[in-house]
Write an enzyme that holds these catalytic residues in place. Structure first.
Site: not given
Length: 1274
Positions: A48, A303
């Site tokens: 990510c 994330h």
């Protein structure tokens, strides 16, 4: 480097084969783009951070255009990458292909697998999370190395390179020393700064002074002088990248942490105040924000996703879902517009635009609005006289104006303002093939085509959240939500406001994309379309199960196969897009012998059998429109009857399978249970029967062959597991006319049938509308044991002789009070227990008595199982509204201290305490109640004495502890106070510490003696009482209240400043409380904390960075030390060893260079020497930062012991003593003998009491540095 720092969380992906996201089938094509028409990037497991950075570079138009400008002649071809003689620059080639796919290929998300393969990453690297700031630098470095000797070798420097200049001004001679530094990104501090502008101010405006003990050596003066250091921005790049230092390391706790405090950053920033040269226009220093990379999570997992402003308007921005929800608005005035002349297109278009609430219309929807208005298109009505609609708008530029960068048309006389103008159309934009007007083809570049003026775009549009494969629209104001919290901004990307995009780039994703990449994207789109068509065809095939009528018969309202051996259904694969008539013809061809009409009816297999629902009557309807899915059952018949029997269809006739229970009195008394004995028990027979849902209960009775006098009963639901007879509810006569559906009966329900001759038997008892069935399996017993009293000291044999037992017949419906009366009769205790209260109590497996049961309840409702034991004990049984509680005084309940009370559930804690005190015969009001936790230790106190027990979720059998001491009021603290008694002389010489707890002392309280044997100092701690004080009180007020304690009346203290307060943790002196005016809340004190007060000879007010050290000088020629002395060291300005050495040199009157220092580590019995390195300043070399003694590895704190060696008279640099070596030998010997607890025992003897055990540390993955492999192209 950051291998375990950013482990992936909340990615929606798991490497485990059994969990995580659902893997699509191999033949399923990727889905097309969503409504925003932007493509995301697939997450490979932990990439990510890479996806967020790639999307930022993609939406930096100048970056991707520079990359696209490099052709195959300079970069090579990917087909030749395996050829060792070819120079193929794989990384920029793969980046070009990825950008082209993201811009042009119609898929929801693109893959970075080829790109990461070009990096030289393996599968483990792709599933490992890294830092995006580190990736930004490494990726730029890899691109620069890959583009050596090409026209793009310097494009990274052109776009992102900037310079700063560091200056040092000598205050004596005015000489300025400067050094220039290059940067591709600015790293700014987050800790202690409120925002980006404040951090830039600290970096480029504030000056750092060299003065006092930290002087600067001027090259021109050739001496140490006072100087000022400053920094400025010399060259500004077109794109400014800002990295926020949100991750730090806490050296006190030795752990990482994330700064989650509020840190603001502007949408536009002017860098003029921070630049060296400020003569240019403001626009040269103005930057606007266009990308924010966000990190969600903590320092050990998280994330990344990114907020991006679409500068070229490549995506279709729509309001977020929460904005599109209908809101209640005030009723607006309805304006009536005159009907325009249909032959005048100017008035028609003006009327259409004026009637819109936003006073504007989407350009590509104007033709549809015109057709809705006049019933004809522009081409048919006006094109012959006025030309295309675009040319007509251009010719009337005095009436019409384009807004939203050419996407909407408004009236020039009343154009919509940027604030009130809606940022998206009220209706979805039609696709390219659905527009009835040729203007649709001109929306990619409307300004050159129409030549109209454009109004500014509404604020907050064209911001998107790109979260791996998902892309959604957001408002500009949503960026402000990323100022703080676990989900906050991590990298900021600004671009100069002077950088304007050409009109040809707006809404044109193919702008400056090389032809070979356009062809590649076109070919991929063609293959994707073909795959989707093939997949749709295969996905439209369904499996049908055909049931033929000749194979079935009607029985009990359901269709059942005539023969079990015969196959019930025939499987048929058919296309959903074909019609019902096609299916009928196929079945006709399969059944050559079929005669007459054919009806196809949807069927479903139920427990009672096959049932028919709706019939497919329209032969022109497709199977998809008819609601036929894979696995659907179709019954093929003539539509009227099956085997001569009429079949009822529909959900209302849906059959249900009931269990019919009848008495089997001939089997009564036999021991074995029949089938379903758990429900009916022995003596009952069961039979499964099916009935249509629309038949009445009376028709069911007739079908069963019963008379009208027979009773039909339904089993009472919700019975517990207490055992006993089963209960049945009799259906009243009025229910005989109701259908089974109306009675809410369902499959598996039991129906008891009682004939008149069985209603008066011993097995069935009828009371009103209830029937109790008592079969031999229900007639069970309870064993009742009589315990005359509970003696605390008694032999087992004697106790066994006094116990009396009896078996009492019981059922689940019998009340416990009835069980008790029967037991008293069976045990012949009527006279002995006359007038004596007694109760029944359950017994657990260990023989321990449980709380008394409520005798108002039945055996089943009280949860008492049949065939178990109860004890008949003296005492009162609680009512249904009462609680039975245990209690003890001072400690956890035990056999000698336990008490019992019965109290109402609505009673308060105060009333409960009063009753317990009366039962324990205690007086006074200095008591409070505490819970007993699950491990039978005294737990938290019940603070709210007015709270009812029911609100505190107290239940039967809970235990409370009566603890001495009154509860402090809310907001008050109750703390134990110790007195630090001055040390006295002792001839023992040692560095170790021993604890001797004793009950002696002049105060009569607890006393602790701490022997610090260096110099023979003995420290004694005595308890002097407790204080109760508000948490908002200051430290000075706490000292004042401590002096009022009776035990300190003999202590003479002029002012509270003559007292030093130590905090005790685990009976160890840990820290000194600082700040006379700081509140106890700010000092993080709470109830139960213990602290120690020490009398001083002079006033003391330690600062936050002043450390109290125990300093001792080594005896020359010996392995020992002189008595220790207290030293207050100010480490606020310079916490280095040099500063401490200077302070000690001033104390002892020696030269700093002649001193050697070390800190004693009591846990390991070792000494850690401070470095003698001194800071040097050079013009050519960078200044080395001195180490801080307050951080790793020393972590100096209050009470630490510092050893000092005078090297002028003592050449021995070894700080250890004989006692240190002796302790080390003892620990080694104990470990050799297998004493695993030896080390811990020795360590706990270093202070006043045992250390707290540390919990297990979570294992982290090994940290792996991030790298990108690049070939050699020079």
């Amino acid at each position: 480097m950051f291998g375990s720092l950013f482990e992936e969380e909340e990615e929606g992906f798991s490497l485990a084969p059994s969990g995580g996201r659902v893997v699509k089938g191999e033949g399923e094509p990727p889905p097309p783009r969503g409504r925003v028409n932007l493509s995301g990037i697939k997450n490979q497991g932990g990439t990510c951070y890479l996806n967020s950075l790639l999307q930022t570079l993609l939406f930096t138009p100048e970056f991707r255009e520079e990359l696209f400008s490099l052709g195959p002649k300079e970069l090579g071809c990917l087909e030749d990458k395996d050829n060792p003689e070819a120079k193929v620059r794989v990384i920029p080639l793969e980046l070009q292909r990825l950008f082209a796919r993201l811009l042009l290929v119609d898929q929801q998300s693109a893959s970075t697998a080829d790109l990461t393969d070009s990096f030289g990453w393996n599968n483990s690297e792709e599933s490992r999370q890294h830092d995006v700031q580190e990736l930004n630098r490494i990726l730029f470095s890899a691109l620069e190395h890959s583009l050596v000797d090409t026209s793009g070798s310097a494009f990274i420097q052109r776009l992102y390179h900037g310079t700063t200049v560091n200056s040092i001004l000598c205050k004596e001679c005015g000489n300025i020393s400067q050094r220039q530094e290059d940067f591709l990104d600015l790293t700014v501090c987050v800790r202690g700064v409120c925002g980006l502008e404040g951090a830039l101010w600290d970096m480029f405006v504030e000056e750092e002074m060299f003065e006092g003990s930290n002087l600067y050596r001027c090259g021109q003066c050739d001496q140490l002088v006072t100087a000022a250091k400053s920094a400025k921005l010399r060259k500004l790049p077109p794109f400014l990248t800002v990295s926020l230092l949100r991750f730090n390391f806490d050296f006190a706790r030795c752990e990482r942490y994330k700064e989650t405090g509020r840190y603001t950053f502007p949408l536009t920033v002017n860098l003029r105040p921070f630049c060296e040269q400020t003569e240019d226009e403001d626009s040269e220093y103005s930057y606007e924000l266009f990308s924010v990379i966000i990190h969600k999570g903590g320092c050990y997992g998280g994330h990344y996703h990114v907020y991006i402003k679409d500068m070229d308007h490549l995506g279709l921005w729509e309001p977020p879902e929460e904005d599109s929800k209908p809101k209640v608005q005030k009723k607006k005035e309805v304006r009536v517009y005159p009907e325009p002349e249909k032959d005048d297109p100017l008035s028609v278009l003006s009327s259409i635009i004026a009637q819109e609430e936003s006073r504007s219309v989407l350009l590509d929807q104007l033709g549809q609005r015109l057709m809705d208005k006049i019933g004809s298109s522009w081409s048919k009505k006006y094109r012959k006289l006025h030309g295309p609609i675009g040319k007509f708008l251009q010719n009337h530029s005095d009436v019409f104006v384009l807004v939203n960068n050419g996407t909407r048309v408004a009236l020039k006389a009343n154009p919509p303002s940027p604030v009130t103008q809606p940022s998206s159309p009220a209706h979805p934009t039609p696709g390219p093939s659905s527009s009835p007007d040729p203007v649709q083809n001109n929306t990619a570049n409307p300004q050159p085509e129409l030549g109209l003026e454009t109004a500014p775009e509404p604020q907050g549009s064209h911001w998107f959240d790109l979260n791996d494969s998902t892309v959604t629209s957001i408002h500009e104001r949503d960026v402000e939500k990323m100022y703080q919290g676990k989900e906050s901004a991590y990298m900021l990307f600004y671009r100069k406001t002077l950088l304007r995009r050409p009109s040809g780039a707006l809404r044109n994703p193919g702008y400056k994309v090389p032809p070979h990449l356009l062809e590649m994207a076109e070919e991929e789109n063609r293959r994707l379309q073909q795959r989707r068509e093939e997949f749709e065809a295969s996905n439209n095939s369904v499996e049908l199960r055909l049931h033929l009528a000749p194979r079935y018969r009607l029985e009990n309202g359901a269709l059942k196969p005539i023969s079990i051996e015969q196959k019930e259904a025939t499987n048929l694969t058919f296309d959903l897009r074909r019609t019902v008539g096609d299916l009928r013809m196929i079945i006709y061809q399969m059944q050559d012998l079929w005669e007459g009409d054919m009806a196809l009816t949807v069927a479903r297999s139920l427990p009672a059998g096959l049932h028919l629902y709706n019939t497919l009557t329209d032969d022109e309807v497709s199977l998809y429109s008819a609601g036929i899915l894979t696995g659907t059952d179709l019954f093929v018949w003539n539509g009227r009857e099956v085997c001569g029997a009429t079949v009822q269809t529909g959900a209302e006739w849906e059959p249900m399978l009931l269990t019919v229970v009848r008495p089997a009195l001939g089997e009564e008394g036999e021991g074995g249970d029949e089938e379903g004995g758990e429900e009916g028990g022995s003596g009952l027979s069961k039979e499964s029967r099916g009935f249509a849902g629309r038949v009445t209960l009376g028709e069911v009775r007739e079908a069963l062959g019963e008379t009208q006098e027979s009773l039909l009963c339904q089993e009472k639901r919700g019975g517990g597991e207490g055992g006993g007879a089963s209960g049945w509810r009799v259906f009243p006569p009025g229910d005989m006319q109701r259908t089974l559906k109306e009675l809410a009966l369902k499959d598996g329900d039991a129906l008891l049938v009682l004939e008149p001759q069985t209603q008066d038997s011993s097995v069935f008892s009828v009371r009103g509308d209830m029937v109790t069935v008592t079969t031999p399996s229900d007639c069970r017993w309870l064993q009742v044991e009589y315990r005359p009293e509970r003696r605390r000291r008694r032999g087992e044999g004697e106790e066994e002789e006094e116990r009396m037992r009896a078996k009492v017949p019981a059922s689940g419906n019998m009340l416990l009070c009835e069980v008790k009366q029967r037991a008293i009769v069976e045990l012949q205790l009527q006279e002995q227990l006359a007038g004596v209260a007694c109760c029944l109590r359950q017994v657990d497996r260990t023989g321990k008595l449980l709380p008394p049961v409520c005798e108002e309840l039945s055996v089943r409702d009280a949860g008492v199982r049949l065939m178990t034991s109860l004890s008949l004990c003296p005492g009162t049984a609680p009512k249904d509204t009462q609680l039975f509680l245990y209690f003890s005084v001072g400690t956890a309940p035990s056999s000698c201290l336990e008490g019992e009370i019965i109290i109402e559930q609505s009673s308060t804690v105060k009333q409960c305490l009063k009753k317990m005190l009366e039962s324990a015969r205690l007086e006074g009001d200095s008591w409070h109640l505490r819970r007993l936790d699950w491990c039978e230790e005294v737990g938290e106190a019940l603070m709210d004495e007015e709270a009812p027990l029911s609100e505190l979720k107290m239940s039967h059998g809970d235990a409370l502890v009566i603890t001495e001491g009154r509860l402090p009021p809310k907001g008050f603290l109750k703390m134990l106070v110790w007195l630090y008694v001055e040390p006295r002389t002792n001839p023992v010489v040692s560095m170790e510490t021993e604890v001797n707890g004793t009950a002696e002392g002049s105060t009569g309280g607890q006393r602790l003696e701490v022997m610090t044997a260096v110099g023979g100092a003995m420290v004694e701690l005595r308890t002097v009482g407790q204080v109760e004080i508000s948490e908002e009180a200051t430290l000075e007020e706490l000292k004042t209240q401590v002096l009022t304690l009776p035990a300190l009346q003999y202590v003479c203290v002029p002012t509270p400043a003559f007292l030093r307060v130590w905090q005790l943790e685990g009976q160890r002196l840990t820290r000194i409380l600082r700040g006379q005016q700081h509140t106890l809340r700010k000092l993080k004190l709470c109830s139960g904390v213990e602290f120690c007060v020490q009398q001083l000879l002079r006033e003391e007010d330690l600062g936050p960075k002043e450390v109290l050290l125990r300093v001792q000088m080594g005896v020359p020629g010996e392995r020992g030390y002189y008595p220790p002395e207290d030293l207050v060291w100010d480490a606020s300005r310079d916490p280095s060893p040099r500063s401490l050495r200077s302070a000690l040199a001033s104390t002892y009157g020696l030269s700093p260079d002649s001193l050697l220092l070390a800190k004693h580590q009591p846990h390991t019995h070792t000494w850690e020497t401070f470095s003698n390195w001194s800071q040097q300043v050079s013009k050519r070399k960078k200044k080395k930062k001195a180490e801080s003694l307050l951080g790793a590895p020393f972590h100096l704190k209050d009470g630490d012991i510092i050893g000092v060696k005078n090297l002028l008279i003592d050449n021995n640099r070894d700080f250890s003593t004989q006692q240190d070596e002796q302790r080390l030998r003892e620990e080694k010997e104990q470990r050799r003998k297998g004493g695993q607890g030896a080390g811990a025992e020795v360590e706990t003897n270093q202070g006043v009491g045992p250390e707290k055990k540390t919990g297990p540390v979570k294992a982290r993955k090994p940290e792996v540095a991030l790298s990108i492999n690049v070939g050699v192209f020079r």
